[in-house]
Design an enzyme around this catalytic site. Structure first.
Site, mmCIF file in Angstrom:
data_model
loop_
_atom_site.group_PDB
_atom_site.id
_atom_site.type_symbol
_atom_site.label_atom_id
_atom_site.label_comp_id
_atom_site.label_asym_id
_atom_site.label_seq_id
_atom_site.Cartn_x
_atom_site.Cartn_y
_atom_site.Cartn_z
ATOM 1 N N CYS A 8 0.955 -1.183 0.152
ATOM 2 C CA CYS A 8 0.028 0.203 -0.078
ATOM 3 C C CYS A 8 0.901 1.192 -0.015
ATOM 4 O O CYS A 8 2.030 1.048 -0.383
ATOM 5 C CB CYS A 8 -1.184 0.066 1.271
ATOM 6 S SG CYS A 8 -0.327 -0.121 2.716
ATOM 7 N N ASN A 11 2.246 1.400 4.407
ATOM 8 C CA ASN A 11 2.598 0.192 4.894
ATOM 9 C C ASN A 11 2.239 0.256 6.531
ATOM 10 O O ASN A 11 3.073 -0.371 7.265
ATOM 11 C CB ASN A 11 4.041 -0.314 4.783
ATOM 12 C CG ASN A 11 4.170 -1.854 5.189
ATOM 13 O OD1 ASN A 11 5.362 -2.130 5.676
ATOM 14 N ND2 ASN A 11 3.224 -2.818 5.262
ATOM 15 N N CYS A 13 -1.701 0.786 7.154
ATOM 16 C CA CYS A 13 -2.950 0.654 7.526
ATOM 17 C C CYS A 13 -3.439 -0.602 6.686
ATOM 18 O O CYS A 13 -3.679 -1.682 7.317
ATOM 19 C CB CYS A 13 -3.820 1.824 6.986
ATOM 20 S SG CYS A 13 -3.497 3.333 7.840
ATOM 21 N N ARG A 14 -3.545 -0.647 5.366
ATOM 22 C CA ARG A 14 -3.970 -1.601 4.542
ATOM 23 C C ARG A 14 -3.001 -2.833 4.272
ATOM 24 O O ARG A 14 -3.540 -4.183 4.456
ATOM 25 C CB ARG A 14 -4.515 -1.130 3.094
ATOM 26 C CG ARG A 14 -5.612 -0.104 3.317
ATOM 27 C CD ARG A 14 -5.793 0.640 2.048
ATOM 28 N NE ARG A 14 -4.589 1.370 1.872
ATOM 29 C CZ ARG A 14 -4.395 2.320 0.516
ATOM 30 N NH1 ARG A 14 -5.076 2.231 -0.363
ATOM 31 N NH2 ARG A 14 -3.409 3.253 0.488
ATOM 32 N N SER A 15 -2.016 -2.760 3.718
ATOM 33 C CA SER A 15 -1.025 -3.917 3.695
ATOM 34 C C SER A 15 -0.570 -4.670 4.845
ATOM 35 O O SER A 15 -0.439 -5.900 4.607
ATOM 36 C CB SER A 15 0.202 -3.427 2.637
ATOM 37 O OG SER A 15 0.927 -2.559 3.413
ATOM 38 N N ASP A 126 -8.409 3.998 1.148
ATOM 39 C CA ASP A 126 -7.332 4.171 2.206
ATOM 40 C C ASP A 126 -8.067 4.721 3.545
ATOM 41 O O ASP A 126 -8.630 5.876 3.517
ATOM 42 C CB ASP A 126 -6.260 5.248 1.730
ATOM 43 C CG ASP A 126 -5.353 5.511 2.631
ATOM 44 O OD1 ASP A 126 -5.093 4.911 3.710
ATOM 45 O OD2 ASP A 126 -4.322 6.096 2.308
HETATM 46 P P1 4NP Z 1 -1.826 2.658 3.864
HETATM 47 O O1 4NP Z 1 -2.435 4.152 4.464
HETATM 48 O O2 4NP Z 1 -1.227 2.963 2.725
HETATM 49 O O3 4NP Z 1 -3.064 1.976 3.846
HETATM 50 O O4 4NP Z 1 -0.780 2.256 5.170
HETATM 51 C C1 4NP Z 1 -1.765 5.401 4.545
HETATM 52 C C2 4NP Z 1 -0.654 5.657 5.600
HETATM 53 C C3 4NP Z 1 -0.093 6.738 5.850
HETATM 54 C C4 4NP Z 1 -0.290 7.638 4.708
HETATM 55 C C5 4NP Z 1 -0.959 7.540 3.528
HETATM 56 C C6 4NP Z 1 -1.690 6.350 3.576
HETATM 57 N N1 4NP Z 1 0.268 8.852 4.995
HETATM 58 O O5 4NP Z 1 0.279 9.846 3.994
HETATM 59 O O6 4NP Z 1 1.451 9.058 5.818
#
Ligand code: 4NP
Length: 164
Positions: A8, A11, A13-15, A126
């Site tokens: 994702c 790294n 939240c989703r992955s 997200d």
């Molecule tokens: P993820 O979510 O891609 O599912 O881990 C996010 C976590 C942090 C950020 C964006 C998306 N960020 O912009 O810091």
């Protein structure tokens, strides 16, 4: 060994949910020794961080402990190393493909929701910028896609779940 990387943006939240849920399903199938499972982000902001508290919470509610995971950024080597690179959204997929300008490994890169055809979405949303209530629906999608992904890999490779 079948190597699978969930990807994702951050790294956190989703992955991590993809990694944790897929690992859980593989363990339920008794096939831990057949798989290497990991996750990474296309971005580097959270390198070394634990999964988001809400990802940890919703995973644990389903018996999946992801607390020990630490965020890392994907590298070009991951494209040769892993057999399947599963992107949570289209932008993550583009980020992965940008690391492989020759296109040599592009067939390994898939979208998570290709494995959840009844979902009606292309991208796993997200949850990072929404509230805590966004995480359970995301895990619902990831769980269903992970079940289908595992079934497809087992079928492709003529593997069967083992009784425990
Ligand atoms: P993820 O979510 O891609 O599912 O881990 C996010 C976590 C942090 C950020 C964006 C998306 N960020 O912009 O810091």
């Amino acid at each position: 060994m079948i190597k699978i990387l969930f990807v994702c943006l951050g790294n956190i939240c989703r992955s991590p949910l993809g990694e944790g849920m897929f690992r859980h399903l593989v363990a339920e199938s008794g096939l831990e020794d057949c798989f290497a499972i990991d996750s990474a982000g296309t971005g580097n902001w959270h390198v070394g961080a634990s999964p988001h508290a809400d990802s940890q919470r919703v995973a644990l509610q389903r018996g999946v402990n992801i607390a020990e995971q630490r965020a890392r950024q994907i590298t070009p080597l991951d494209l040769s190393e892993f057999d399947y690179l599963i992107a949570m959204d289209s932008s993550n997929k583009e980020g992965i493909l940008a690391l492989d300008p020759s296109g040599r490994f592009s067939q390994k890169v898939k979208l998570m929701l290709e494995y959840h055809p009844t979902c009606g979405l292309t991208d796993v949303p997200d949850p990072y910028f929404g509230g805590p209530e966004g995480f359970n629906p995301v895990l619902d999608m990831i769980e269903e896609a992970s079940r289908n992904l595992l079934a497809e890999i087992l079928s492709e490779r003529n593997l069967r779940a083992r009784g425990r």
